[in-house]
Design a protein around this motif. Structure first.
Motif, short mmCIF file in Angstrom:
data_model
loop_
_atom_site.label_atom_id
_atom_site.label_comp_id
_atom_site.label_asym_id
_atom_site.label_seq_id
_atom_site.Cartn_x
_atom_site.Cartn_y
_atom_site.Cartn_z
N UNK A 36 0.12 10.96 4.70
CA UNK A 36 -0.32 11.19 3.33
C UNK A 36 0.79 11.85 2.51
N UNK A 37 1.48 12.81 3.11
CA UNK A 37 2.54 13.53 2.40
C UNK A 37 3.71 12.61 2.07
N UNK A 38 4.07 11.74 2.98
CA UNK A 38 5.19 10.81 2.75
C UNK A 38 4.87 9.87 1.59
N UNK A 39 3.66 9.33 1.59
CA UNK A 39 3.27 8.42 0.51
C UNK A 39 3.17 9.16 -0.81
N UNK A 40 2.72 10.41 -0.77
CA UNK A 40 2.64 11.20 -1.99
C UNK A 40 4.03 11.47 -2.57
N UNK A 41 5.00 11.76 -1.73
CA UNK A 41 6.38 11.99 -2.19
C UNK A 41 6.95 10.70 -2.79
N UNK A 42 6.73 9.58 -2.14
CA UNK A 42 7.19 8.29 -2.67
C UNK A 42 6.52 8.02 -4.01
N UNK A 96 8.64 -3.60 -14.03
CA UNK A 96 7.50 -4.30 -13.44
C UNK A 96 7.42 -4.04 -11.94
N UNK A 97 8.56 -4.03 -11.26
CA UNK A 97 8.58 -3.80 -9.81
C UNK A 97 8.15 -2.37 -9.49
N UNK A 98 8.72 -1.40 -10.22
CA UNK A 98 8.36 0.01 -9.99
C UNK A 98 6.89 0.24 -10.32
N UNK A 128 4.05 1.56 -7.82
CA UNK A 128 3.28 2.73 -8.21
C UNK A 128 1.78 2.47 -8.02
N UNK A 129 1.34 1.29 -8.41
CA UNK A 129 -0.08 0.93 -8.24
C UNK A 129 -0.43 0.86 -6.77
N UNK A 130 0.45 0.28 -5.95
CA UNK A 130 0.19 0.17 -4.52
C UNK A 130 0.09 1.56 -3.88
N UNK A 181 -3.03 6.03 -1.63
CA UNK A 181 -3.42 7.44 -1.64
C UNK A 181 -4.92 7.60 -1.85
N UNK A 182 -5.51 6.75 -2.67
CA UNK A 182 -6.95 6.80 -2.87
C UNK A 182 -7.73 6.45 -1.62
N UNK A 183 -7.26 5.44 -0.91
CA UNK A 183 -7.93 5.04 0.34
C UNK A 183 -7.78 6.12 1.40
#
Length: 112
Positions: free
Chosen positions: A2-8, A56-58, A62-64, A69-71
């Motif tokens: 979770x922390x890694x994805x949050x930092x990204x 568009x890529x970023x 960001x959406x992914x 993070x929501x899941x």
């Protein structure tokens, strides 16, 4: 995890803000930095197209990461409620009505 994805996610947010701020509203990105001279590496239009594609890529990444993070946050939540620790009563206690005594007669003010 979770922390890694949050930092990204935070890094992507900062890049996304930077890319949006670099773009001009008229479509000529980076103002005069793209130039218009034949000697420059990229023209103003090419820089604008590159920034649009990068944005568009970023934004998609960001959406992914937002959805991920929501899941992950939903999986970490326990199904218990804060109210589950409170004692449960089967029924409300019924109180007996209180009768208020009324005077049989109201004293009159006859003594003058």
């Amino acid at each position: 995890m979770y922390t890694v994805i949050l930092i990204i996610h935070i890094i992507l947010a900062v890049f996304l803000v930077g890319l949006v701020l670099l773009q001009r509203s008229e479509g000529g990105a980076l103002g005069g930095l793209g130039g218009g001279t034949g000697a420059s590496f990229m023209t103003g239009r090419a820089v604008g197209n590159m920034l649009t594609k990068m944005t568009a890529i970023i934004a998609a990444l960001f959406v992914v990461t937002s959805l991920t993070l929501g899941i992950l946050a939903k999986q970490d939540v326990k199904e218990e409620s804060l109210l589950a620790d409170l004692p449960v009563q089967s029924s409300m206690p019924v109180s007996t009505p209180v009768s208020i005594p009324t005077p049989a007669s109201v004293p009159s003010d006859t003594a003058q």
